[in-house]
Design a protein around this motif. Structure first.
Motif, PDB file in Angstrom:
ATOM      1  N   ALA A 197       0.870  -1.181   0.000  1.00 35.18           N
ATOM      2  CA  ALA A 197       0.000   0.000   0.000  1.00 35.18           C
ATOM      3  C   ALA A 197       0.900   1.221   0.000  1.00 35.18           C
ATOM      4  CB  ALA A 197      -0.918   0.004   1.215  1.00 35.18           C
ATOM      5  N   TYR A 198       0.559   2.197  -0.830  1.00 35.62           N
ATOM      6  CA  TYR A 198       1.420   3.363  -0.920  1.00 35.62           C
ATOM      7  C   TYR A 198       0.632   4.595  -1.350  1.00 35.62           C
ATOM      8  CZ  TYR A 198       1.465   2.486  -5.994  1.00 35.62           C
ATOM      9  OH  TYR A 198       1.105   2.292  -7.298  1.00 35.62           O
TER      10      TYR A 198
ATOM     11  N   ILE B 214      -3.539   0.388  -3.361  1.00 36.09           N
ATOM     12  CA  ILE B 214      -3.353  -0.862  -2.624  1.00 36.09           C
ATOM     13  C   ILE B 214      -3.129  -1.944  -3.667  1.00 36.09           C
ATOM     14  CG2 ILE B 214      -4.301  -2.445  -0.913  1.00 36.09           C
ATOM     15  CD1 ILE B 214      -6.232  -0.258  -0.068  1.00 36.09           C
ATOM     16  N   GLU B 215      -1.992  -2.597  -3.592  1.00 39.77           N
ATOM     17  CA  GLU B 215      -1.648  -3.632  -4.570  1.00 39.77           C
ATOM     18  C   GLU B 215      -1.960  -5.019  -3.999  1.00 39.77           C
ATOM     19  OE1 GLU B 215      -0.571  -2.979  -7.593  1.00 39.77           O
ATOM     20  OE2 GLU B 215      -0.340  -0.805  -7.329  1.00 39.77           O
TER      21      GLU B 215
ATOM     22  N   PHE C  88      -5.506  -4.596  -8.024  1.00 34.23           N
ATOM     23  CA  PHE C  88      -5.186  -3.345  -7.340  1.00 34.23           C
ATOM     24  C   PHE C  88      -6.461  -2.564  -7.073  1.00 34.23           C
ATOM     25  CE2 PHE C  88      -4.670  -2.217 -11.923  1.00 34.23           C
ATOM     26  CZ  PHE C  88      -5.647  -1.231 -12.018  1.00 34.23           C
ATOM     27  N   LEU C  89      -6.344  -1.575  -6.195  1.00 34.71           N
ATOM     28  CA  LEU C  89      -7.374  -0.570  -5.969  1.00 34.71           C
ATOM     29  C   LEU C  89      -6.649   0.766  -5.919  1.00 34.71           C
ATOM     30  CD1 LEU C  89     -10.290   0.292  -5.307  1.00 34.71           C
ATOM     31  CD2 LEU C  89      -9.737  -0.025  -2.889  1.00 34.71           C
ATOM     32  N   ARG C  90      -7.028   1.691  -6.847  1.00 30.56           N
ATOM     33  CA  ARG C  90      -6.334   2.969  -6.933  1.00 30.56           C
ATOM     34  C   ARG C  90      -7.335   4.113  -6.921  1.00 30.56           C
ATOM     35  NH1 ARG C  90      -2.274   1.000 -11.804  1.00 30.56           N
ATOM     36  NH2 ARG C  90      -1.040  -0.456 -10.519  1.00 30.56           N
ATOM     37  N   VAL C  91      -6.993   5.153  -6.164  1.00 33.43           N
ATOM     38  CA  VAL C  91      -7.826   6.344  -6.063  1.00 33.43           C
ATOM     39  C   VAL C  91      -6.957   7.562  -6.360  1.00 33.43           C
ATOM     40  CG1 VAL C  91      -9.301   7.754  -4.583  1.00 33.43           C
ATOM     41  CG2 VAL C  91      -9.293   5.264  -4.330  1.00 33.43           C
ATOM     42  N   GLY C  92      -7.368   8.357  -7.370  1.00 38.45           N
ATOM     43  CA  GLY C  92      -6.638   9.566  -7.716  1.00 38.45           C
ATOM     44  C   GLY C  92      -7.336  10.791  -7.159  1.00 38.45           C
ATOM     45  N   SER C  93      -6.556  11.779  -6.742  1.00 35.20           N
ATOM     46  CA  SER C  93      -7.117  12.985  -6.136  1.00 35.20           C
ATOM     47  C   SER C  93      -6.290  14.196  -6.551  1.00 35.20           C
ATOM     48  CB  SER C  93      -7.109  12.895  -4.605  1.00 35.20           C
ATOM     49  OG  SER C  93      -7.654  11.694  -4.146  1.00 35.20           O
TER      50      SER C  93
ATOM     51  N   ASN D  28      -5.548  19.564   1.997  1.00 34.27           N
ATOM     52  CA  ASN D  28      -6.923  19.241   1.597  1.00 34.27           C
ATOM     53  C   ASN D  28      -6.894  18.462   0.286  1.00 34.27           C
ATOM     54  OD1 ASN D  28      -8.626  20.876   3.605  1.00 34.27           O
ATOM     55  ND2 ASN D  28      -7.198  22.412   2.837  1.00 34.27           N
ATOM     56  N   PHE D  29      -7.822  17.517   0.125  1.00 37.34           N
ATOM     57  CA  PHE D  29      -7.850  16.737  -1.113  1.00 37.34           C
ATOM     58  C   PHE D  29      -9.286  16.460  -1.541  1.00 37.34           C
ATOM     59  CE2 PHE D  29      -7.533  13.680   2.380  1.00 37.34           C
ATOM     60  CZ  PHE D  29      -8.574  12.810   2.107  1.00 37.34           C
ATOM     61  N   VAL D  30      -9.461  16.218  -2.856  1.00 35.50           N
ATOM     62  CA  VAL D  30     -10.757  15.875  -3.449  1.00 35.50           C
ATOM     63  C   VAL D  30     -10.536  14.700  -4.388  1.00 35.50           C
ATOM     64  CG1 VAL D  30     -12.682  16.658  -4.881  1.00 35.50           C
ATOM     65  CG2 VAL D  30     -11.560  18.274  -3.323  1.00 35.50           C
ATOM     66  N   PHE D  31     -11.312  13.626  -4.207  1.00 30.41           N
ATOM     67  CA  PHE D  31     -11.183  12.449  -5.060  1.00 30.41           C
ATOM     68  C   PHE D  31     -11.600  12.791  -6.498  1.00 30.41           C
ATOM     69  CE2 PHE D  31     -12.240  10.074  -0.960  1.00 30.41           C
ATOM     70  CZ  PHE D  31     -10.908   9.923  -0.646  1.00 30.41           C
ATOM     71  N   GLN D  32     -10.829  12.287  -7.466  1.00 29.70           N
ATOM     72  CA  GLN D  32     -11.111  12.549  -8.876  1.00 29.70           C
ATOM     73  C   GLN D  32     -11.332  11.281  -9.691  1.00 29.70           C
ATOM     74  OE1 GLN D  32     -11.420  15.642 -10.236  1.00 29.70           O
ATOM     75  NE2 GLN D  32     -11.145  16.529  -8.199  1.00 29.70           N
ATOM     76  N   SER D  33     -10.728  10.175  -9.288  1.00 27.69           N
ATOM     77  CA  SER D  33     -10.854   8.938 -10.057  1.00 27.69           C
ATOM     78  C   SER D  33     -10.682   7.740  -9.140  1.00 27.69           C
ATOM     79  CB  SER D  33      -9.817   8.884 -11.182  1.00 27.69           C
ATOM     80  OG  SER D  33      -8.510   8.848 -10.634  1.00 27.69           O
ATOM     81  N   CYS D  34     -11.223   6.610  -9.565  1.00 22.51           N
ATOM     82  CA  CYS D  34     -11.094   5.375  -8.784  1.00 22.51           C
ATOM     83  C   CYS D  34     -11.209   4.191  -9.739  1.00 22.51           C
ATOM     84  CB  CYS D  34     -12.182   5.297  -7.718  1.00 22.51           C
ATOM     85  SG  CYS D  34     -12.040   3.867  -6.625  1.00 22.51           S
ATOM     86  N   ALA D  35     -10.368   3.190  -9.537  1.00 24.31           N
ATOM     87  CA  ALA D  35     -10.412   2.000 -10.378  1.00 24.31           C
ATOM     88  C   ALA D  35      -9.965   0.793  -9.574  1.00 24.31           C
ATOM     89  CB  ALA D  35      -9.519   2.171 -11.607  1.00 24.31           C
ATOM     90  N   ALA D  36     -10.532  -0.357  -9.920  1.00 24.55           N
ATOM     91  CA  ALA D  36     -10.158  -1.613  -9.271  1.00 24.55           C
ATOM     92  C   ALA D  36      -9.905  -2.664 -10.342  1.00 24.55           C
ATOM     93  CB  ALA D  36     -11.255  -2.072  -8.316  1.00 24.55           C
ATOM     94  N   ARG D  37      -8.919  -3.527 -10.089  1.00 29.15           N
ATOM     95  CA  ARG D  37      -8.667  -4.643 -11.010  1.00 29.15           C
ATOM     96  C   ARG D  37      -8.584  -5.931 -10.215  1.00 29.15           C
ATOM     97  NH1 ARG D  37      -4.277  -7.351 -13.233  1.00 29.15           N
ATOM     98  NH2 ARG D  37      -2.728  -5.915 -12.346  1.00 29.15           N
TER      99      ARG D  37
END
Length: 440
Positions: A343-344, A366-367, A372-377, A389-398
């Motif tokens: 996880a990173y 998270i690998e 994986f599960l990835r969230v971009g912000s 401060n952050f705002v989520f922009q994208s999310c993907a899972a494989r």
């Protein structure tokens, strides 16, 4: 010779009863101290007034108080006995009340237990960890050019007495930490817990049959300090800034060296405390307490004034420990049978045309072994302080060959408590703690 002399006299520090110690003896001493101080009903002076009176009597002699004349000591001792008659802590309550960091305000014990080394006054603290039955005595002198740390264990001997066994002593000179030296077996003392509340402690202490290195070397007579109530210690709970143990005193280039050495020590202890817990998923209550304590102490020594806007924030950070429940659930259970492997977080900043304001991005990943599960912000660090401060922009899972986009929902913030070239510690809006190591 100098370290050997320090080793010898530090052996006179606070300790408690040995094998064969009669617990009833300690109880009788405590009862006798209270009875001879009042001889009947409790004194009319309030507890708070007595504590203020003791500190006021000590104030003219510095902090910690040194070279107190016999006439003044008798007044201090009298006020202490009145306070001891009001001791609110008994048995398990007395033991639990010891937890935390305490500042030595006065002792009539020999140096360095009194917070000095010869004529040089230092800053003396005692850190008590009740669950592990351990404590450390710490003495910082000359702007932390010299730092002495004594470790010890303790065990209850009756409701108001402890037996303390010295373990090791370590010297740091000009920020250089020397190897620890072990005390001879049987180097023990008695503590009588004559008064303990949330902010004040009175302790009567003595060798009480234990071994004394100073006496073995002939620096003290065989009789000195033998009685269990030979010495008086007055301690008050350390403030957060004091308990951080940031070197104070003489302004000199030595203080930064000592701070850097302490940071290295705390970072090593923190990473060790985080290890073997599956990023925190297998942490017990004592593990949580220790990681939080070390994180707070390290945060007080952060070398970065405004960590949120510092370039040190950017990079790829491996998560080594966290209390974030969602991440821990995936760490422990995996993703539909795929075990978690890492996880990173990756934080980057760019600037259009090399000018103008920075634009920051934050990617959480998270690998898994086969997924994986990835969230971009996007994120926006504050210009000063540690808030990001952050705002989520994208999310993907494989999952194996199947990859799905997910709706990015949410926003939040985290505070950077500590950051340098190797380590980052953060706490988010939900109070979750995260310890990260920079990926090399």
């Amino acid at each position: 010779k100098f370290p050997a002399m320090l080793f010898s006299i530090l052996a006179l520090g606070l300790q408690a009863p040995v094998a064969g110690y009669d617990a009833r003896r300690g109880i009788k001493i405590v009862q006798e101290l209270a009875s001879r101080s009042v001889g009947g009903p409790l004194p009319s002076s309030g507890t708070a007034d007595l504590k203020k009176s003791i500190l006021a009597l000590l104030e003219p002699f510095g902090d910690p108080a040194l070279r107190v004349p016999d006439t003044e000591f008798r007044l201090i001792d009298e006020q202490c006995r009145l306070l001891e008659a009001r001791n609110p802590a008994r048995g398990a309550d007395a033991l639990e009340a010891l937890q935390g960091c305490w500042k030595v305000r006065y002792s009539n014990a020999p140096p360095p237990s009194n917070g000095a080394l010869g004529p040089v006054r230092g800053a003396a603290f005692q850190r008590v960890d009740v669950p592990s039955r351990t404590y450390t005595n710490e003495l910082s002198l000359l702007g932390a050019a010299l730092f002495v740390q004594l470790t010890a264990t303790f065990e209850p001997r009756g409701p108001l007495a402890l037996r303390v066994a010295f373990q090791t002593i370590t010297f740091s000179i000009l920020g250089l930490r020397l190897p620890p030296v072990a005390f001879p077996p049987g180097t023990e003392r008695t503590w009588l817990l004559t008064y303990t509340d949330e902010d004040t402690r009175l302790v009567r202490a003595g060798v009480d049959g234990g071994r004394s290195t100073a006496r073995d070397l002939g620096l003290l007579s065989r009789e000195e300090g033998e009685a269990a109530d030979s010495y008086l210690f007055v301690l008050t709970r350390a403030t957060p800034s004091e308990s951080s143990r940031a070197p104070a005193g003489l302004p000199s280039p030595l203080a930064p060296l000592a701070r850097a050495a302490e940071r290295r020590r705390l970072k090593a202890q923190l990473l060790e405390a985080c290890g073997g817990q599956s990023l925190g998923a297998e942490a017990g209550a004592e593990d949580l307490r220790r990681v939080r304590d070390l994180s707070d102490r390290l945060a007080a020594l952060t070398p970065t004034a405004d960590p949120a806007s510092s370039p040190l924030l950017c990079g790829t950070w491996d998560i080594v420990w966290t209390t974030e429940s969602e991440l821990l659930a995936l760490t422990k259970r995996g993703l539909l049978g795929l075990p978690c492997t890492a996880a990173y977080q990756a934080i980057a900043r760019t600037r259009e045309g090399g000018a103008g304001p920075w634009a920051y991005s934050l990617d959480n990943a998270i690998e898994f072994d086969g997924g994986f599960l990835r969230v971009g912000s996007t994120c926006e660090p504050a210009a000063s302080g540690g808030r990001v401060n952050f705002v989520f922009q994208s999310c993907a899972a494989r999952w194996r060959a199947l990859e799905l986009p997910l709706p990015p929902v949410g926003s939040g913030w985290f505070d950077v408590l500590y950051v340098d070239e190797e380590l980052r510690v953060c706490r988010d809006s939900r109070g979750d703690l995260q310890v990260c190591a920079r990926r090399k």
